[in-house]
Design a protein around this motif. Sequence first.
Motif, PDB file in Angstrom:
ATOM      1  N   VAL A 185       0.916  -1.253   0.164  1.00  0.00           N
ATOM      2  CA  VAL A 185      -0.128  -0.008   0.055  1.00  0.00           C
ATOM      3  C   VAL A 185       0.851   1.148   0.029  1.00  0.00           C
ATOM      4  N   ALA A 186       2.193   1.258  -0.041  1.00  0.00           N
ATOM      5  CA  ALA A 186       2.949   2.189  -0.103  1.00  0.00           C
ATOM      6  C   ALA A 186       2.698   3.234  -1.085  1.00  0.00           C
ATOM      7  N   GLN A 187       3.085   4.627  -0.794  1.00  0.00           N
ATOM      8  CA  GLN A 187       2.929   5.768  -1.625  1.00  0.00           C
ATOM      9  C   GLN A 187       4.425   6.117  -2.210  1.00  0.00           C
ATOM     10  N   PRO A 188       4.596   6.913  -3.282  1.00  0.00           N
ATOM     11  CA  PRO A 188       5.679   7.240  -3.783  1.00  0.00           C
ATOM     12  C   PRO A 188       6.487   7.983  -2.592  1.00  0.00           C
ATOM     13  N   GLY A 189       7.511   7.951  -2.659  1.00  0.00           N
ATOM     14  CA  GLY A 189       8.530   8.829  -1.562  1.00  0.00           C
ATOM     15  C   GLY A 189       8.866   8.240  -0.426  1.00  0.00           C
ATOM     16  N   SER A 190       8.395   6.889  -0.061  1.00  0.00           N
ATOM     17  CA  SER A 190       8.273   6.309   1.052  1.00  0.00           C
ATOM     18  C   SER A 190       9.584   5.139   0.537  1.00  0.00           C
ATOM     19  N   LYS A 191      10.190   4.612   2.013  1.00  0.00           N
ATOM     20  CA  LYS A 191      11.083   3.646   1.651  1.00  0.00           C
ATOM     21  C   LYS A 191      10.357   2.286   1.239  1.00  0.00           C
ATOM     22  N   ALA A 192       9.134   2.136   1.566  1.00  0.00           N
ATOM     23  CA  ALA A 192       8.540   0.990   1.217  1.00  0.00           C
ATOM     24  C   ALA A 192       7.952   1.023  -0.091  1.00  0.00           C
ATOM     25  N   TYR A 193       8.063   1.838  -0.751  1.00  0.00           N
ATOM     26  CA  TYR A 193       7.288   2.052  -2.081  1.00  0.00           C
ATOM     27  C   TYR A 193       8.418   1.324  -3.207  1.00  0.00           C
ATOM     28  N   GLY A 194       7.818   0.573  -3.898  1.00  0.00           N
ATOM     29  CA  GLY A 194       8.487  -0.339  -4.893  1.00  0.00           C
ATOM     30  C   GLY A 194       7.856  -1.135  -5.747  1.00  0.00           C
ATOM     31  N   ARG A 195       8.550  -2.046  -6.222  1.00  0.00           N
ATOM     32  CA  ARG A 195       7.679  -2.994  -7.592  1.00  0.00           C
ATOM     33  C   ARG A 195       6.558  -3.409  -7.035  1.00  0.00           C
ATOM     34  N   LEU A 196       6.504  -4.027  -6.029  1.00  0.00           N
ATOM     35  CA  LEU A 196       5.106  -4.204  -5.402  1.00  0.00           C
ATOM     36  C   LEU A 196       3.761  -3.487  -5.113  1.00  0.00           C
ATOM     37  N   ALA A 197       4.139  -2.270  -4.913  1.00  0.00           N
ATOM     38  CA  ALA A 197       3.355  -1.476  -4.812  1.00  0.00           C
ATOM     39  C   ALA A 197       2.726  -1.065  -5.991  1.00  0.00           C
ATOM     40  N   VAL A 198       3.455  -0.602  -7.176  1.00  0.00           N
ATOM     41  CA  VAL A 198       3.028  -0.366  -8.195  1.00  0.00           C
ATOM     42  C   VAL A 198       2.243  -1.573  -8.948  1.00  0.00           C
ATOM     43  N   LEU A 199       2.805  -2.711  -8.769  1.00  0.00           N
ATOM     44  CA  LEU A 199       1.962  -3.917  -9.386  1.00  0.00           C
ATOM     45  C   LEU A 199       0.479  -3.867  -8.775  1.00  0.00           C
TER      46      LEU A 199
END
Length: 279
Positions: A161-175
Amino acid sequence: MSAIDSLPPLRSVIAAHGLTAKKSMGQNFLLDLNLTAKIARQAGDLAGSDVLEVGPGPGGLTRGLLAEGARRVLAVEKDGRCLPALAEIAEIYPGRLEVVQADALEIDPLAHLTPPIRIVANLPYNVGTELLTRWLDPGHWPPVWESLTLMFQREVAQRIVAQPGSKAYGRLAVLAQWRCDARIVMDLPAEAFTPPPKVRSAVVHLTARAEPRYPAEPKILLPLVAKAFGQRRKMLRAALRGHAPDLEDRLAAAGIAPTERAEQVSLERFCALARELAR
């Protein structure tokens, strides 16, 4: 703890069948039947749906799904030790529980279910992310399932569920967010499990969208995102080098500065870049 059916408490079931959780299988059993029923309710109205459950173990969530009215549950369990406990559940819910002993990574259980289909599972830690990515990229969209209600380590749930700009944001969030509406619906402490894991857990509910959030060709978008986040510390002009001879022009056309890093780029702009690269 209130009873949800006529079967014994899960601690008694585990003791009776000698079901010690195996770390090698990523097993952590959730024993509170009130919690398993609550997780089942997060999947919505189950009365008219078939449900796929992966890794049922001694059947706590299985019992919750059936008690909450699932039309039929297909439980895929790799550990043969759990089959007798699951058979006891099948006896009191005749015709509504089918148990398949198999590795969920090696079979297509959805072929054995009738739509509408929901997937609800306390996923084994060692295969959870792999299964999720397969369900999110089935090769055609919309998928045969309507929703995913899945328990992960909280760190993985936050990545979804991460949003851009956070360390958790990555491929899994986009997918996940490209094709689904995703949200964390429950948090569970380590003490709720036997044995208690070293991390907290969370339940994520993902609802399949009829169409992806923004237009893009998956054969272009998904490798693009994988490459961008594969070198997330690099600027995109370096991380995506070789993706197109006029890469910087394509980035600019998509509203992305060549000096940006992948974690700064929104889903919408990744999709815009995929469309530029498709030209």
